[in-house]
Design an enzyme around this catalytic site. Structure first.
Site, PDB file in Angstrom:
ATOM      1  N   SER A  58      29.704 -55.161  82.274  1.00 52.19           N
ATOM      2  CA  SER A  58      30.423 -56.192  81.526  1.00 52.19           C
ATOM      3  C   SER A  58      31.582 -56.796  82.316  1.00 52.19           C
ATOM      4  O   SER A  58      32.151 -56.169  83.210  1.00 52.19           O
ATOM      5  CB  SER A  58      30.994 -55.591  80.242  1.00 52.19           C
TER       6      SER A  58
HETATM    7  N1  SAH Z   1      28.650 -49.560  80.341  1.00 53.93           N
HETATM    8  C1  SAH Z   1      27.912 -50.105  81.468  1.00 53.93           C
HETATM    9  C2  SAH Z   1      27.179 -51.380  81.162  1.00 53.93           C
HETATM   10  C3  SAH Z   1      26.100 -51.158  80.192  1.00 53.93           C
HETATM   11  S1  SAH Z   1      24.720 -52.277  80.258  1.00 53.93           S
HETATM   12  C4  SAH Z   1      28.789 -50.296  82.674  1.00 53.93           C
HETATM   13  O1  SAH Z   1      30.005 -50.045  82.590  1.00 53.93           O
HETATM   14  O2  SAH Z   1      28.256 -50.643  83.735  1.00 53.93           O
HETATM   15  C5  SAH Z   1      23.807 -51.491  78.956  1.00 53.93           C
HETATM   16  C6  SAH Z   1      23.108 -50.223  79.372  1.00 53.93           C
HETATM   17  O3  SAH Z   1      22.576 -49.640  78.190  1.00 53.93           O
HETATM   18  C7  SAH Z   1      21.924 -50.473  80.293  1.00 53.93           C
HETATM   19  O4  SAH Z   1      22.069 -49.729  81.461  1.00 53.93           O
HETATM   20  C8  SAH Z   1      20.726 -50.021  79.462  1.00 53.93           C
HETATM   21  O5  SAH Z   1      19.700 -49.419  80.243  1.00 53.93           O
HETATM   22  C9  SAH Z   1      21.363 -49.006  78.531  1.00 53.93           C
HETATM   23  N2  SAH Z   1      20.632 -48.746  77.287  1.00 53.93           N
HETATM   24  C10 SAH Z   1      19.952 -49.623  76.497  1.00 53.93           C
HETATM   25  N3  SAH Z   1      19.403 -48.995  75.439  1.00 53.93           N
HETATM   26  C11 SAH Z   1      19.748 -47.670  75.557  1.00 53.93           C
HETATM   27  C12 SAH Z   1      19.473 -46.502  74.773  1.00 53.93           C
HETATM   28  N4  SAH Z   1      18.718 -46.539  73.672  1.00 53.93           N
HETATM   29  N5  SAH Z   1      19.991 -45.322  75.187  1.00 53.93           N
HETATM   30  C13 SAH Z   1      20.741 -45.236  76.317  1.00 53.93           C
HETATM   31  N6  SAH Z   1      21.022 -46.303  77.108  1.00 53.93           N
HETATM   32  C14 SAH Z   1      20.531 -47.511  76.735  1.00 53.93           C
END
Ligand code: SAH
Length: 219
Positions: free
Chosen positions: A66
């Site tokens: 983000s």
């Molecule tokens: N917090 C992260 C950005 C997150 S992007 C940072 O600081 O870089 C969102 C992430 O959520 C992605 O990597 C995606 O693979 C993960 N995601 C999506 N659905 C999910 C689920 N059901 N369980 C765990 N992770 C998930």
């Protein structure tokens, strides 16, 4: 990070002052944490200048880290305190987990994409974040083994909050998530004396929280 080149510290200080403080974020713990965490280390394949830009950054596998302002906003809505315990769903690069790990006692973070979980785990280890644990699985069910949590943070957008997560929130705990399949809104749920109080915040755009459990009312 005293061995870090000065220009990186300057880029980061400027990011905090111009992108975050100027937009009204005042939580001192969050501002200090984001001044310390080396964001460029979490975004390989990008220049340091790109890492400190005012926007989201691609991290592979169709996912993004983000925008710094959104990380600051979500983090300050968590109202993190020293010693608190955090569950994050959506590790991605590990950057958001590191920001909260600078402030809180312990962070457990769950990522469903194995390659992302693995690289975040290695990166957080290398950078010395001993209070972060990265797990690879679907985060829908949370992590009851280590519940309750003072803070539960979703960093992917969910159409609704998975019910198990509310059960894993401590009293006075805060659950923060971008909610909505279309327009998404940062939403904060606070548990007080067993009931949940809801507040709506910033409009945002996150990648989706992907789970086969949505629609399964028995959970
Ligand atoms: N917090 C992260 C950005 C997150 S992007 C940072 O600081 O870089 C969102 C992430 O959520 C992605 O990597 C995606 O693979 C993960 N995601 C999506 N659905 C999910 C689920 N059901 N369980 C765990 N992770 C998930």
């Amino acid at each position: 990070m005293s061995s870090e080149p000065e220009h990186l510290q300057r880029l980061r200080t400027r990011m905090v002052e111009q992108q975050i403080m100027r937009r009204g974020i005042t939580n001192r713990r969050v501002l200090e944490a984001m001044t310390r965490v080396p964001r460029h280390e979490f975004l390989p394949g990008n220049t340091a200048e790109d890492a400190y830009e005012d926007g989201a950054v691609a991290i592979g596998h169709g996912q993004t880290c983000s925008q710094p302002y959104v990380v600051a906003y979500m983090s300050s809505w968590c109202d993190p305190h020293p010693g608190e315990r955090v569950l994050e769903l959506g590790t991605g690069s590990g950057y958001q987990a590191a920001v909260l790990a600078e402030i809180c006692g312990e962070v457990i973070t769950i990522e469903r994409v194995e390659a992302l979980a693995e690289s975040a785990r290695k990166r957080l280890d290398r950078l010395g974040y001993e209070n972060v644990t990265v797990l690879c699985r679907d985060g829908y069910g949370g992590y009851p083994e280590a519940a309750p949590y003072d803070i539960i943070l979703l960093t992917a957008a969910a159409p609704k909050i998975p019910p198990p997560l509310f059960r894993q929130l401590s009293d006075n705990g805060r659950l923060i998530a971008p909610v909505g399949p279309g327009p998404q809104r940062v939403t904060r749920y606070t548990k007080q004396f067993g009931s949940i109080h809801r507040e709506n915040g910033l409009d945002v755009r996150f990648v989706p929280f992907v789970s086969e459990h949505f629609g399964d009312d028995r959970t």
